[in-house]
Design a protein around this motif. Sequence first.
Motif, mmCIF file in Angstrom:
data_model
loop_
_atom_site.group_PDB
_atom_site.id
_atom_site.type_symbol
_atom_site.label_atom_id
_atom_site.label_comp_id
_atom_site.label_asym_id
_atom_site.label_seq_id
_atom_site.Cartn_x
_atom_site.Cartn_y
_atom_site.Cartn_z
ATOM 1 N N TYR A 80 38.768 38.390 47.355
ATOM 2 C CA TYR A 80 38.439 38.960 46.051
ATOM 3 C C TYR A 80 39.624 38.781 45.103
ATOM 4 C CZ TYR A 80 34.517 41.158 48.421
ATOM 5 O OH TYR A 80 33.373 41.381 49.135
ATOM 6 N N ASP A 81 39.344 38.751 43.818
ATOM 7 C CA ASP A 81 40.402 38.671 42.815
ATOM 8 C C ASP A 81 41.081 40.035 42.729
ATOM 9 O OD1 ASP A 81 41.950 38.585 40.490
ATOM 10 O OD2 ASP A 81 40.597 37.169 39.509
ATOM 11 N N TRP B 129 41.435 42.185 39.406
ATOM 12 C CA TRP B 129 40.289 42.853 38.776
ATOM 13 C C TRP B 129 40.246 44.325 39.184
ATOM 14 C CZ3 TRP B 129 35.179 39.549 38.910
ATOM 15 C CH2 TRP B 129 35.373 38.384 38.156
#
Length: 482
Positions: free
Chosen positions: A440-441, A444
């Motif tokens: 996942y980023d 964010w």
Amino acid sequence: MSSGSASTTYLELSQEDGAAHKFYEVAVDGLVVTVRYGRIGAAGQIQTTTFPTADKARAAAAKKVGEKVRKGYAPAVAGQRPPRAVTRRQVASAPSTARSVAPVLWRFRTGSSAFGIHVDDDRCWVGNQAGDVFTLDHDGGVLARFSLPDGVKCLVADDFWIYAGCDDGRVYDLSSKLPFAAYDVAADVDIFWLDIHEGVLNVSDREGRLTVIDHEDEHQWARRSQGEHGWMVRADDRAVYHGHQSGVSAYAPDGTGELWHTPTRGGVLFGWQEQDAVFAGTAHRVVQRLSKATGTVEATYSCDSAVYSCATSPGGRFVFAGDASSSVYCFDRDGTRLWKLGTGGGSALSMQYRDERLYLVTTDGSLVCVDASEAAIAAAQQGTVPVARDVKLAAALPTYEPATAVTALASVSQAPAGAIVVECVQTTGRLRVHVVSEGYDQSWNVQFPRTIREPGARYVVDALHPAAGGFYRVRGDIRRLL
């Protein structure tokens, strides 16, 4: 805090900009600590905990008070500060003038006046002014109940996520078993209607104002339309569509300006949208279809009384309307009335069509399922209708309430296989939630309930989904990682 074995501390948080308007009360009586909290002026929610000793009860109470004081709460006197403005929609419902009654398959009485409705592939959702949200299957079986702190204004869907806007100014995410407050609307906003698109909350209020709040519950922009009493707000990628006493106004999603304004025949009482058009039900007995691109009125659907609700079949092939005289209508796309039938139990305050069924919530607080197939309607017009089944609540119905503290969450010692770990971190003076798990980023933010954020805490969630605005949204249960 007063002396003696029993004591009570009352705190309020009421910011000048209206961002918060709530109270928190802690009472200690021997071994018992009772916490009451909610919107100023409301009864609020109550939690009671019993401790093994009086010293531990007093220590727990002092900790709770200290936490709130650090968040900006201050001692106050209950009743001195005016409560949040709340307008209950006042509606009159006359008997239907239709010659025949609609073919109602089943009816579920929620026990209080209801406005909120949503129907998806799996369930029907209905929310009432007692703060209850019930989920049912399409055959009328009651599956679960959510108990929220205040009356439900409306239910809105944003992709997979279901939200309930309530009179306490909060918008609750009901997408998992444990509901949580995803947004907190400023106290000076007398909420009439809500819509959420890609995580952005759009609020229409009594003053004819439109308020836009992002996925982190932070104010983005506000604008006042030409008329008051905004009972309609719908949003998509190209605009926010605001219906009020003077018609429908469309605004750029970033708040840079009005795109168009179209007067309607009477003040707008309800709104619906399809891909290329918005539909406004008005007090002057019509539904009007407006082009999203230009605001041009493309069709008018005439009823016999003020229109309280409207909906369409997919693509707008059929247009449905519910009026103040307990009747429901169906029109073809160009405005030709195909039928008018009585609801058999009050006026429809909200409605939705799905798979040849028309679901209504009515002034008597009922969720009604109407067979809208061609054969059933033809039979009803001749006076032949099925016997409506009255749906009953199950004896052991699962009931879910919002979590208001980390300790209210289920805890796990390690993340189960396939689960995702997120962490609460302090960033630029605010508590944010970021993803810890790989894939996942990690820059964010995660849309996450503020009431259970705790610095440094880690949580396990079932799934995360990316949203267009560059953030993640939670699906499934939330658990505390020990």
